[in-house]
Design an enzyme around this catalytic site. Structure first.
Site, mmCIF file in Angstrom:
data_model
loop_
_atom_site.group_PDB
_atom_site.id
_atom_site.type_symbol
_atom_site.label_atom_id
_atom_site.label_comp_id
_atom_site.label_asym_id
_atom_site.label_seq_id
_atom_site.Cartn_x
_atom_site.Cartn_y
_atom_site.Cartn_z
ATOM 1 N N ASP A 160 -20.354 -94.696 -89.222
ATOM 2 C CA ASP A 160 -19.198 -93.802 -89.257
ATOM 3 C C ASP A 160 -18.395 -94.091 -90.532
ATOM 4 O O ASP A 160 -17.821 -95.164 -90.674
ATOM 5 C CB ASP A 160 -18.335 -94.046 -88.008
ATOM 6 N N PHE A 181 -19.214 -92.948 -82.713
ATOM 7 C CA PHE A 181 -18.247 -92.103 -83.414
ATOM 8 C C PHE A 181 -16.841 -92.683 -83.301
ATOM 9 O O PHE A 181 -16.522 -93.399 -82.354
ATOM 10 C CB PHE A 181 -18.263 -90.690 -82.832
ATOM 11 N N CYS A 182 -15.998 -92.313 -84.261
ATOM 12 C CA CYS A 182 -14.595 -92.725 -84.289
ATOM 13 C C CYS A 182 -13.919 -92.417 -82.941
ATOM 14 O O CYS A 182 -14.081 -91.307 -82.446
ATOM 15 C CB CYS A 182 -13.866 -91.988 -85.413
ATOM 16 N N PRO A 183 -13.164 -93.314 -82.364
ATOM 17 C CA PRO A 183 -12.823 -94.659 -82.853
ATOM 18 C C PRO A 183 -13.715 -95.752 -82.269
ATOM 19 O O PRO A 183 -13.307 -96.906 -82.188
ATOM 20 C CB PRO A 183 -11.388 -94.832 -82.365
ATOM 21 N N GLY A 184 -14.943 -95.388 -81.867
ATOM 22 C CA GLY A 184 -15.840 -96.340 -81.214
ATOM 23 C C GLY A 184 -16.060 -97.642 -81.960
ATOM 24 O O GLY A 184 -15.902 -98.729 -81.379
#
Lengths: 76, 128
Positions: free
Chosen positions: A39, A12-15
């Protein structure tokens, strides 16, 4: 020039952006990285980051399973 | 000093998560980021304290279900990849009886509010 694939699917953001950046730190100028991400935000965020910090976008596309393939070239 | 100055006060998952996201994205995009930890956000940055902040609503529950990375890991990335600086409120440290060597390594040290606001002059301040 080397090519590298980073599989950030499911992250998930910002992953995905963080995984891209962590990998690019260890790459050479001219190397290309392909980021795989599910994402949707990454498809917009990664090019924005790439332009801001001065790397090069190669291309972005989405496959039939919905995964974004974002290719970036390290420019500095 | 221009840049982004983030004040973390709330100790719940949602606030800490978004503060970490803002810090990391801004830091890796070339912005000078400084984070100030106080109130209930502070204890999570003491060695040995749980990094699993309590959720306060549906987004927090969903983040847990989807195993979204913990806020602490995202703050680590902000420091390691973006050179963000995280500071602990000296008042909170005094109240909790915490010394600098008891803080997690990602915390740069103790900071007073006056110095933080002085550094933040002309910059963008976000409070979570």
């Amino acid at each position: 020039m080397a090519e590298r694939t980073v599989d950030a699917r499911g992250s998930f953001c910002p992953g995905p952006l963080m995984e891209l950046i962590a990998n690019m730190k260890s790459m050479q100028v001219g190397d290309t990285l392909e980021l795989l991400s599910t994402d949707a935000g990454s498809a917009k965020d990664v090019p924005e980051w790439v332009h801001k910090v001065g790397h090069e976008m190669v291309d972005t596309n989405q496959d039939s399973e919905g995964t974004f393939h974002i290719r970036v070239r390290k420019a500095k | 000093m221009a840049g982004m100055f983030i004040i973390c006060l709330n100790g719940d998952r949602e606030h800490l998560q978004f503060a970490a996201m803002a810090a990391s994205v801004a830091a890796v995009s070339g912005t000078d980021v400084q984070v100030f930890l106080s109130m209930n956000a502070f204890p999570h940055f003491i060695k040995g304290h749980s990094k699993q902040a309590p959720v306060s609503g549906v987004l927090g529950k969903k983040m847990e279900e989807h195993k979204v990375p913990e806020f602490f890991n995202i703050f680590e990335q902000a420091v390691e990849l973006g050179d963000a600086k995280i500071w602990a409120c000296s008042m909170a440290m005094d109240v909790m009886g915490v010394k600098e060597d008891e803080l997690e390594p990602i915390v740069a040290g103790a900071m007073g509010l006056t110095k933080f606001f002085s550094d933040a002059e002309g910059g963008q301040i976000l409070t979570f």
